[in-house]
Design a protein around this motif. Structure first.
Motif, PDB file in Angstrom:
ATOM      1  N   THR A  16       0.841  -1.197   0.000  1.00 19.89           N
ATOM      2  CA  THR A  16       0.000   0.000   0.000  1.00 19.89           C
ATOM      3  C   THR A  16       0.874   1.245   0.000  1.00 19.89           C
ATOM      4  O   THR A  16       1.932   1.258   0.623  1.00 19.89           O
ATOM      5  CB  THR A  16      -0.888   0.007   1.266  1.00 19.89           C
ATOM      6  OG1 THR A  16      -1.646  -1.204   1.272  1.00 19.89           O
ATOM      7  CG2 THR A  16      -1.830   1.184   1.289  1.00 19.89           C
ATOM      8  N   TRP A  17       0.431   2.244  -0.707  1.00 18.79           N
ATOM      9  CA  TRP A  17       1.131   3.532  -0.694  1.00 18.79           C
ATOM     10  C   TRP A  17       0.849   4.209   0.651  1.00 18.79           C
ATOM     11  O   TRP A  17      -0.257   4.655   0.911  1.00 18.79           O
ATOM     12  CB  TRP A  17       0.622   4.417  -1.836  1.00 18.79           C
ATOM     13  CG  TRP A  17       1.287   5.752  -1.889  1.00 18.79           C
ATOM     14  CD1 TRP A  17       1.031   6.825  -1.091  1.00 18.79           C
ATOM     15  CD2 TRP A  17       2.338   6.143  -2.766  1.00 18.79           C
ATOM     16  NE1 TRP A  17       1.854   7.871  -1.415  1.00 18.79           N
ATOM     17  CE2 TRP A  17       2.663   7.486  -2.442  1.00 18.79           C
ATOM     18  CE3 TRP A  17       3.033   5.501  -3.794  1.00 18.79           C
ATOM     19  CZ2 TRP A  17       3.667   8.188  -3.127  1.00 18.79           C
ATOM     20  CZ3 TRP A  17       4.012   6.213  -4.461  1.00 18.79           C
ATOM     21  CH2 TRP A  17       4.328   7.538  -4.126  1.00 18.79           C
ATOM     22  N   ASP A  19       2.317   7.179   3.289  1.00 14.40           N
ATOM     23  CA  ASP A  19       3.263   8.281   3.468  1.00 14.40           C
ATOM     24  C   ASP A  19       2.910   9.022   4.757  1.00 14.40           C
ATOM     25  O   ASP A  19       2.012   8.611   5.489  1.00 14.40           O
ATOM     26  CB  ASP A  19       3.263   9.209   2.235  1.00 14.40           C
ATOM     27  CG  ASP A  19       1.874   9.783   1.936  1.00 14.40           C
ATOM     28  OD1 ASP A  19       1.035   9.851   2.862  1.00 14.40           O
ATOM     29  OD2 ASP A  19       1.646  10.155   0.773  1.00 14.40           O
ATOM     30  N   MET A  25      -4.291   7.348   9.064  1.00 12.62           N
ATOM     31  CA  MET A  25      -5.473   6.631   8.607  1.00 12.62           C
ATOM     32  C   MET A  25      -5.263   5.123   8.706  1.00 12.62           C
ATOM     33  O   MET A  25      -6.118   4.390   9.218  1.00 12.62           O
ATOM     34  CB  MET A  25      -5.717   7.071   7.158  1.00 12.62           C
ATOM     35  CG  MET A  25      -6.843   6.402   6.471  1.00 12.62           C
ATOM     36  SD  MET A  25      -6.988   7.119   4.804  1.00 12.62           S
ATOM     37  CE  MET A  25      -7.737   5.706   4.015  1.00 12.62           C
ATOM     38  N   PHE A  26      -4.086   4.664   8.273  1.00 10.83           N
ATOM     39  CA  PHE A  26      -3.811   3.225   8.307  1.00 10.83           C
ATOM     40  C   PHE A  26      -3.537   2.745   9.730  1.00 10.83           C
ATOM     41  O   PHE A  26      -3.892   1.631  10.112  1.00 10.83           O
ATOM     42  CB  PHE A  26      -2.650   2.889   7.365  1.00 10.83           C
ATOM     43  CG  PHE A  26      -3.044   3.055   5.924  1.00 10.83           C
ATOM     44  CD1 PHE A  26      -3.799   2.088   5.284  1.00 10.83           C
ATOM     45  CD2 PHE A  26      -2.710   4.198   5.216  1.00 10.83           C
ATOM     46  CE1 PHE A  26      -4.199   2.241   3.969  1.00 10.83           C
ATOM     47  CE2 PHE A  26      -3.098   4.359   3.897  1.00 10.83           C
ATOM     48  CZ  PHE A  26      -3.848   3.383   3.268  1.00 10.83           C
ATOM     49  N   PRO A  49      -6.355  12.478   3.043  1.00 11.19           N
ATOM     50  CA  PRO A  49      -5.679  13.204   4.115  1.00 11.19           C
ATOM     51  C   PRO A  49      -4.531  14.089   3.625  1.00 11.19           C
ATOM     52  O   PRO A  49      -3.368  13.753   3.759  1.00 11.19           O
ATOM     53  CB  PRO A  49      -5.178  12.083   5.034  1.00 11.19           C
ATOM     54  CG  PRO A  49      -5.074  10.874   4.179  1.00 11.19           C
ATOM     55  CD  PRO A  49      -6.116  11.013   3.104  1.00 11.19           C
ATOM     56  N   TRP A  50      -4.882  15.225   3.048  1.00  9.45           N
ATOM     57  CA  TRP A  50      -3.851  16.173   2.630  1.00  9.45           C
ATOM     58  C   TRP A  50      -3.155  16.747   3.864  1.00  9.45           C
ATOM     59  O   TRP A  50      -3.748  16.782   4.948  1.00  9.45           O
ATOM     60  CB  TRP A  50      -4.463  17.314   1.810  1.00  9.45           C
ATOM     61  CG  TRP A  50      -5.274  16.885   0.638  1.00  9.45           C
ATOM     62  CD1 TRP A  50      -6.588  17.160   0.406  1.00  9.45           C
ATOM     63  CD2 TRP A  50      -4.846  16.085  -0.476  1.00  9.45           C
ATOM     64  NE1 TRP A  50      -6.998  16.595  -0.779  1.00  9.45           N
ATOM     65  CE2 TRP A  50      -5.949  15.924  -1.336  1.00  9.45           C
ATOM     66  CE3 TRP A  50      -3.635  15.491  -0.831  1.00  9.45           C
ATOM     67  CZ2 TRP A  50      -5.891  15.196  -2.523  1.00  9.45           C
ATOM     68  CZ3 TRP A  50      -3.569  14.770  -2.008  1.00  9.45           C
ATOM     69  CH2 TRP A  50      -4.679  14.630  -2.842  1.00  9.45           C
TER      70      TRP A  50
ATOM     71  N   LEU B 132       5.385   0.738  -6.695  1.00  5.68           N
ATOM     72  CA  LEU B 132       4.110   1.344  -6.340  1.00  5.68           C
ATOM     73  C   LEU B 132       4.105   2.797  -6.783  1.00  5.68           C
ATOM     74  O   LEU B 132       5.137   3.456  -6.787  1.00  5.68           O
ATOM     75  CB  LEU B 132       3.921   1.296  -4.824  1.00  5.68           C
ATOM     76  CG  LEU B 132       3.599  -0.047  -4.210  1.00  5.68           C
ATOM     77  CD1 LEU B 132       3.605   0.096  -2.685  1.00  5.68           C
ATOM     78  CD2 LEU B 132       2.250  -0.533  -4.681  1.00  5.68           C
ATOM     79  N   SER B 133       2.955   3.315  -7.137  1.00 12.40           N
ATOM     80  CA  SER B 133       2.839   4.742  -7.371  1.00 12.40           C
ATOM     81  C   SER B 133       1.643   5.248  -6.571  1.00 12.40           C
ATOM     82  O   SER B 133       0.789   4.477  -6.160  1.00 12.40           O
ATOM     83  CB  SER B 133       2.670   5.048  -8.850  1.00 12.40           C
ATOM     84  OG  SER B 133       1.520   4.405  -9.335  1.00 12.40           O
ATOM     85  N   PRO B 135      -1.715   6.296  -5.479  1.00 13.05           N
ATOM     86  CA  PRO B 135      -3.063   6.159  -6.058  1.00 13.05           C
ATOM     87  C   PRO B 135      -3.873   7.423  -5.805  1.00 13.05           C
ATOM     88  O   PRO B 135      -3.548   8.189  -4.906  1.00 13.05           O
ATOM     89  CB  PRO B 135      -3.642   4.971  -5.286  1.00 13.05           C
ATOM     90  CG  PRO B 135      -2.954   5.030  -3.960  1.00 13.05           C
ATOM     91  CD  PRO B 135      -1.592   5.648  -4.179  1.00 13.05           C
TER      92      PRO B 135
END
Ligand SMILES: [Zn+2]
Lengths: 146, 391
Positions: A16-17, A19, A25-26, A49-50, B132-133, B135
């Motif tokens: 999962t991306w 950052d 959130m995760f 979530p900016w 990965l990029s 999403p």
């Protein structure tokens, strides 16, 4: 965010991306809490979530737990997708993906699968509440009829 | 006050090239881009030494530049499809003088998800694996890309009491046009019964025939000044108006509604920069990556009101020809669209408009076309629109 939490979250979501902006959130997912960023100045919720508030540009933003109650804004029954072979995802039968408008704020919407409801019974406008399913080794937010 | 648009009619498309479209070209993406690009440059009556700019989708310009031996570029850009940004960027670069003549290309390839044969092709698997990029949405079950269109179509059907037959008419129109176009991949006659019998892919609205048909192939174009175009062999196709459009709702689920999408951004700006109006348009090329996007374009450009696209199609359906002729005159997606010519994210729509306006569309040429309106893109990022014309 303590290093140990970062390590755990990244390990539990290996593909999962993740950052700094969406990490909370995760992290919330692992505790089965749905956290949505809320601006502490203008009080608006926003997602994704900016890092700062897209409404007033404040950086005073807090991931804030929401009820997960809402209504189905729209939905799609997927017979194809990226989750081929994942437990609980049956593209033959049709995998029901919802857009849910949360009760906290007009236009605040999130996505998740419908559970405990036949695909044929899903309707736009129907009330739903948050549920959690276990998938790929971690909780994933889902919804069921309220 | 109308917006300033000094580039109006100052830049032209002077060459077009393509490749055969197929389920398995047995060639690399670079090979396809090179093939279409050579065809476009030759078609323009130019050589590689004339090309000093390249504007392309995501296949790296540097690779194609090297493969074509384009010695010096003073302008180059890769950006995402749909294929309208590439033309607008080329126009801007030529008009500003950053370069004089731009090659634009776009390649498409059948992905491992599209078929069992493609899934067994190790080269496709490797190309699709990548890193990965980021999403559009971080949610584990996001609407990202394809599902969003089926979901928003569902919302539209709910609000306007729409019928699935309306989407069927879009598919049939594309197929009828494709039957006359030798380049098109899907050319068997299509009935409404066939449409309803197609396997459901993203229910309750999108079956196999609501989605573009994946192909291996490429399209390419040459763009230069209208002044220079006068000395070249092809009839110049002028870029009369061109804009890109997207809203801040880059995440599909938070779009307020379908009346506040990239479509409205595109069309408000496109008409504001045009001296033509909808009645002046001879050819309509609405992007049909999904049937519903195409249906919505009829509303977005102003042929009818919100929620009225279906009745509009029914009113403008030529029963004898079994396709759309707006006002008995204006055809739509004469090449067969992405649904039947082959999925190109819009480059096929532009290729067709250029060929029609040059009078080079062969079997499916419509006589006397002087202007074309192109809605190229969907509701989310990377949408755009063009008005092309000939003198
Ligand atoms: Zn704020």
């Amino acid at each position: 965010m303590p290093d140990s939490n970062v390590k755990e979250v990244l390990e539990r979501f290996p593909n999962t991306w993740i950052d700094r902006d969406n990490f909370a959130m995760f992290e919330g997912f692992l505790e089965k809490r749905m956290l949505i960023n809320r601006c502490q100045d203008c009080q608006k919720y926003f997602q994704p979530p900016w890092p700062s508030c897209p409404n007033c540009w404040s950086e005073n933003v807090e991931p804030t737990e929401v009820s997960g109650n809402g209504v189905v804004h729209t939905f799609v029954i997927l017979h194809t997708g990226a989750l081929v072979g994942v437990e609980g995802v049956d593209y033959m039968k049709g995998y029901p993906l919802l857009v849910v408008e949360l009760e906290e704020q007009e236009g605040l919407r999130v996505t998740g699968p419908m559970v405990n409801c036949a695909n044929e019974d899903i309707r736009i406008g129907m009330p739903v509440r948050l549920n959690w399913i276990e998938r790929q080794g971690h909780p994933v937010p889902a919804f069921q009829p309220a | 006050m109308s917006p300033r648009f000094p580039v109006r009619d100052q830049v032209a498309i002077v060459g077009v090239g393509t490749t055969p479209f197929s389920r398995d070209a047995g060639k690399s993406d670079i090979a396809l881009a090179v093939e279409a690009s050579k065809n476009a440059i030759r078609d323009a009556g130019l050589t590689k030494n004339d090309i000093d700019g390249v504007s392309a989708t995501m296949l790296g310009v540097q690779h194609v530049q090297a493969a074509l031996g384009l010695e010096k570029l003073t302008y180059f850009l890769n950006c995402f499809p749909t294929f309208s940004q590439q033309i607008v960027n080329a126009m801007n670069a030529v008009f500003s003088g950053v370069c004089d003549t731009v090659l634009c290309y776009h390649t498409v390839a059948v992905s491992p998800n599209n078929s069992r044969a493609a899934a067994a092709d190790p080269f496709r698997i490797r190309a699709a694996s990548g890193g990965l990029s980021r999403p559009p949405s971080p949610w584990p079950d996001s609407l990202a890309f394809p599902p969003s269109y089926a979901a928003w179509a569902n919302r539209y059907f709910h609000e306007y009491d729409a019928k699935r037959e309306w989407l069927g008419l879009i598919a049939i129109n594309s197929r009828t046009n494709a039957m006359r176009n030798e380049h098109a991949v899907m050319r068997a006659p299509l009935t409404m019964e066939d449409y309803f019998a197609a396997r459901m892919v993203r229910g309750p609205l999108f079956g196999m025939l609501d989605m573009d048909y994946p192909v291996d192939g490429a399209d390419a174009f040459v763009v230069t000044t209208a002044e220079r175009a006068k000395d070249l062999p092809n009839k110049p196709v002028l870029i009369h108006s061109a804009v890109l459009g997207q809203t801040n709702c880059t995440v599909e689920e938070i779009l307020p509604d379908l009346e506040h999408s990239a479509h409205q951004v595109v069309m408000d700006a496109l008409w504001a920069r045009s001296e033509l109006s909808l009645q002046d348009i001879d050819l309509f090329q609405p992007y049909d990556g999904f049937s519903f996007i195409c249906l919505k374009w009829f509303e977005s450009v102003g042929y009818c009101g919100v929620g009225e696209a279906g009745p509009f199609l029914e009113d403008n359906w030529d029963k004898e020809e079994n396709r759309i002729l707006i006002g008995g005159r204006v055809p739509a997606n004469t090449h067969g669209g992405s649904l039947s010519d082959g999925g190109t994210q819009g480059s096929g729509h532009i290729r067709e408009a250029v060929l029609q306006l040059q009078g080079k569309a062969g079997n499916h040429q419509h006589p006397g076309l002087k202007s074309a309106l192109l809605g190229v893109g969907g509701f989310f990022p990377y949408s755009g629109g063009l008005i092309l014309r000939t003198e």
